[in-house]
Write a protein that holds these residues in place. Structure first.
Motif, PDB file in Angstrom:
ATOM      1  N   CYS A   1       0.859  -1.184   0.000  1.00 44.44           N
ATOM      2  CA  CYS A   1       0.000   0.000   0.000  1.00 44.44           C
ATOM      3  C   CYS A   1       0.894   1.232   0.000  1.00 44.44           C
ATOM      4  O   CYS A   1       2.120   1.128   0.107  1.00 44.44           O
ATOM      5  CB  CYS A   1      -0.937  -0.004   1.216  1.00 44.44           C
ATOM      6  SG  CYS A   1      -0.076   0.090   2.795  1.00 44.44           S
ATOM      7  N   ALA A   2       0.288   2.398  -0.115  1.00 43.23           N
ATOM      8  CA  ALA A   2       1.063   3.638  -0.122  1.00 43.23           C
ATOM      9  C   ALA A   2       1.859   3.804   1.169  1.00 43.23           C
ATOM     10  O   ALA A   2       2.983   4.332   1.161  1.00 43.23           O
ATOM     11  CB  ALA A   2       0.128   4.832  -0.320  1.00 43.23           C
ATOM     12  N   HIS A   3       1.313   3.312   2.278  1.00 46.45           N
ATOM     13  CA  HIS A   3       1.978   3.459   3.580  1.00 46.45           C
ATOM     14  C   HIS A   3       3.256   2.633   3.628  1.00 46.45           C
ATOM     15  O   HIS A   3       4.316   3.114   4.030  1.00 46.45           O
ATOM     16  CB  HIS A   3       1.017   3.051   4.702  1.00 46.45           C
ATOM     17  CG  HIS A   3      -0.346   3.617   4.520  1.00 46.45           C
ATOM     18  ND1 HIS A   3      -1.439   2.828   4.256  1.00 46.45           N
ATOM     19  CD2 HIS A   3      -0.785   4.894   4.511  1.00 46.45           C
ATOM     20  CE1 HIS A   3      -2.509   3.604   4.113  1.00 46.45           C
ATOM     21  NE2 HIS A   3      -2.138   4.859   4.249  1.00 46.45           N
ATOM     22  N   THR A   4       3.174   1.368   3.207  1.00 43.22           N
ATOM     23  CA  THR A   4       4.365   0.504   3.246  1.00 43.22           C
ATOM     24  C   THR A   4       5.371   0.899   2.169  1.00 43.22           C
ATOM     25  O   THR A   4       6.576   0.825   2.391  1.00 43.22           O
ATOM     26  CB  THR A   4       3.980  -0.983   3.100  1.00 43.22           C
ATOM     27  OG1 THR A   4       3.322  -1.201   1.850  1.00 43.22           O
ATOM     28  CG2 THR A   4       3.090  -1.429   4.245  1.00 43.22           C
ATOM     29  N   MET A   5       4.881   1.348   1.005  1.00 47.52           N
ATOM     30  CA  MET A   5       5.804   1.774  -0.054  1.00 47.52           C
ATOM     31  C   MET A   5       6.555   3.043   0.344  1.00 47.52           C
ATOM     32  O   MET A   5       7.738   3.198   0.030  1.00 47.52           O
ATOM     33  CB  MET A   5       5.065   1.955  -1.371  1.00 47.52           C
ATOM     34  CG  MET A   5       4.627   0.630  -1.968  1.00 47.52           C
ATOM     35  SD  MET A   5       3.943   0.765  -3.638  1.00 47.52           S
ATOM     36  CE  MET A   5       2.310   1.385  -3.275  1.00 47.52           C
ATOM     37  N   ALA A   6       5.882   3.954   1.071  1.00 47.69           N
ATOM     38  CA  ALA A   6       6.557   5.162   1.552  1.00 47.69           C
ATOM     39  C   ALA A   6       7.659   4.797   2.542  1.00 47.69           C
ATOM     40  O   ALA A   6       8.781   5.322   2.469  1.00 47.69           O
ATOM     41  CB  ALA A   6       5.547   6.109   2.205  1.00 47.69           C
ATOM     42  N   LEU A   7       7.358   3.875   3.448  1.00 47.15           N
ATOM     43  CA  LEU A   7       8.379   3.442   4.409  1.00 47.15           C
ATOM     44  C   LEU A   7       9.521   2.715   3.722  1.00 47.15           C
ATOM     45  O   LEU A   7      10.695   2.880   4.084  1.00 47.15           O
ATOM     46  CB  LEU A   7       7.743   2.551   5.476  1.00 47.15           C
ATOM     47  CG  LEU A   7       6.875   3.289   6.468  1.00 47.15           C
ATOM     48  CD1 LEU A   7       6.030   2.313   7.267  1.00 47.15           C
ATOM     49  CD2 LEU A   7       7.728   4.150   7.379  1.00 47.15           C
ATOM     50  N   ASP A   8       9.199   1.917   2.720  1.00 44.70           N
ATOM     51  CA  ASP A   8      10.220   1.220   1.942  1.00 44.70           C
ATOM     52  C   ASP A   8      11.190   2.233   1.328  1.00 44.70           C
ATOM     53  O   ASP A   8      12.404   2.034   1.337  1.00 44.70           O
ATOM     54  CB  ASP A   8       9.544   0.391   0.851  1.00 44.70           C
ATOM     55  CG  ASP A   8      10.324  -0.839   0.452  1.00 44.70           C
ATOM     56  OD1 ASP A   8      11.260  -1.231   1.170  1.00 44.70           O
ATOM     57  OD2 ASP A   8       9.985  -1.411  -0.588  1.00 44.70           O
ATOM     58  N   GLU A   9      10.655   3.332   0.834  1.00 44.78           N
ATOM     59  CA  GLU A   9      11.490   4.381   0.232  1.00 44.78           C
ATOM     60  C   GLU A   9      12.323   5.113   1.287  1.00 44.78           C
ATOM     61  O   GLU A   9      13.516   5.327   1.107  1.00 44.78           O
ATOM     62  CB  GLU A   9      10.601   5.372  -0.527  1.00 44.78           C
ATOM     63  CG  GLU A   9      11.360   6.454  -1.250  1.00 44.78           C
ATOM     64  CD  GLU A   9      12.241   5.946  -2.376  1.00 44.78           C
ATOM     65  OE1 GLU A   9      13.261   6.618  -2.675  1.00 44.78           O
ATOM     66  OE2 GLU A   9      11.934   4.881  -2.957  1.00 44.78           O
TER      67      GLU A   9
ATOM     68  N   ALA B 104      15.572  -5.115   4.780  1.00 45.06           N
ATOM     69  CA  ALA B 104      15.739  -6.099   3.711  1.00 45.06           C
ATOM     70  C   ALA B 104      14.834  -5.698   2.563  1.00 45.06           C
ATOM     71  O   ALA B 104      13.736  -5.176   2.767  1.00 45.06           O
ATOM     72  CB  ALA B 104      15.369  -7.497   4.211  1.00 45.06           C
ATOM     73  N   GLU B 105      15.274  -5.905   1.345  1.00 49.37           N
ATOM     74  CA  GLU B 105      14.459  -5.560   0.181  1.00 49.37           C
ATOM     75  C   GLU B 105      13.168  -6.343   0.212  1.00 49.37           C
ATOM     76  O   GLU B 105      13.172  -7.572   0.383  1.00 49.37           O
ATOM     77  CB  GLU B 105      15.214  -5.874  -1.110  1.00 49.37           C
ATOM     78  CG  GLU B 105      14.489  -5.411  -2.347  1.00 49.37           C
ATOM     79  CD  GLU B 105      15.321  -5.599  -3.591  1.00 49.37           C
ATOM     80  OE1 GLU B 105      14.712  -5.698  -4.664  1.00 49.37           O
ATOM     81  OE2 GLU B 105      16.551  -5.650  -3.493  1.00 49.37           O
ATOM     82  N   THR B 106      12.042  -5.645   0.093  1.00 51.63           N
ATOM     83  CA  THR B 106      10.746  -6.312   0.143  1.00 51.63           C
ATOM     84  C   THR B 106      10.229  -6.512  -1.270  1.00 51.63           C
ATOM     85  O   THR B 106      10.256  -5.621  -2.092  1.00 51.63           O
ATOM     86  CB  THR B 106       9.730  -5.496   0.954  1.00 51.63           C
ATOM     87  OG1 THR B 106       9.643  -4.179   0.404  1.00 51.63           O
ATOM     88  CG2 THR B 106      10.122  -5.424   2.406  1.00 51.63           C
ATOM     89  N   ILE B 107       9.803  -7.728  -1.537  1.00 54.18           N
ATOM     90  CA  ILE B 107       9.243  -8.080  -2.828  1.00 54.18           C
ATOM     91  C   ILE B 107       7.844  -8.606  -2.568  1.00 54.18           C
ATOM     92  O   ILE B 107       7.671  -9.551  -1.801  1.00 54.18           O
ATOM     93  CB  ILE B 107      10.104  -9.149  -3.533  1.00 54.18           C
ATOM     94  CG1 ILE B 107      11.516  -8.612  -3.731  1.00 54.18           C
ATOM     95  CG2 ILE B 107       9.468  -9.566  -4.863  1.00 54.18           C
ATOM     96  CD1 ILE B 107      12.507  -9.650  -4.220  1.00 54.18           C
ATOM     97  N   PRO B 108       6.825  -7.980  -3.180  1.00 49.71           N
ATOM     98  CA  PRO B 108       5.464  -8.436  -2.910  1.00 49.71           C
ATOM     99  C   PRO B 108       5.246  -9.857  -3.398  1.00 49.71           C
ATOM    100  O   PRO B 108       5.775 -10.264  -4.414  1.00 49.71           O
ATOM    101  CB  PRO B 108       4.589  -7.440  -3.685  1.00 49.71           C
ATOM    102  CG  PRO B 108       5.479  -6.826  -4.699  1.00 49.71           C
ATOM    103  CD  PRO B 108       6.880  -6.922  -4.168  1.00 49.71           C
TER     104      PRO B 108
END
Length: 80
Positions: free
Chosen positions: A60-68, A75-79
């Protein structure tokens, strides 16, 4: 001021400038979204979010923002 503490402060500043020194293993936070607050957690390379979009898409936008923000610090997250 304690000279030992001055040295530690300088070392801490160098550490803070090198993001690759840090690796988050787990955390939990409240994300203030546009419409609601959301509970987001990270553990063992996987994000969790309580928003409806995450429940069906596993991102979601929340997890993608934190990933950035935390790039190179988790660790690199891959859906799946």
């Amino acid at each position: 001021m304690d000279y030992g503490l001055i040295g530690k402060m300088e070392k801490a500043k160098r550490y803070a400038e090198d993001r690759t020194r840090f690796r988050f293993n787990s955390f939990e936070l409240t994300f203030h979204g546009d419409n609601n607050d959301h509970k987001v957690s990270y553990k063992d390379g996987d994000f969790q979010c309580d928003c409806e979009f995450f429940l069906t898409h596993k991102r979601c936008a929340h997890t993608m923002a934190l990933d950035e923000i935390l790039k190179d610090m988790i660790a690199e997250t891959i859906p799946s």
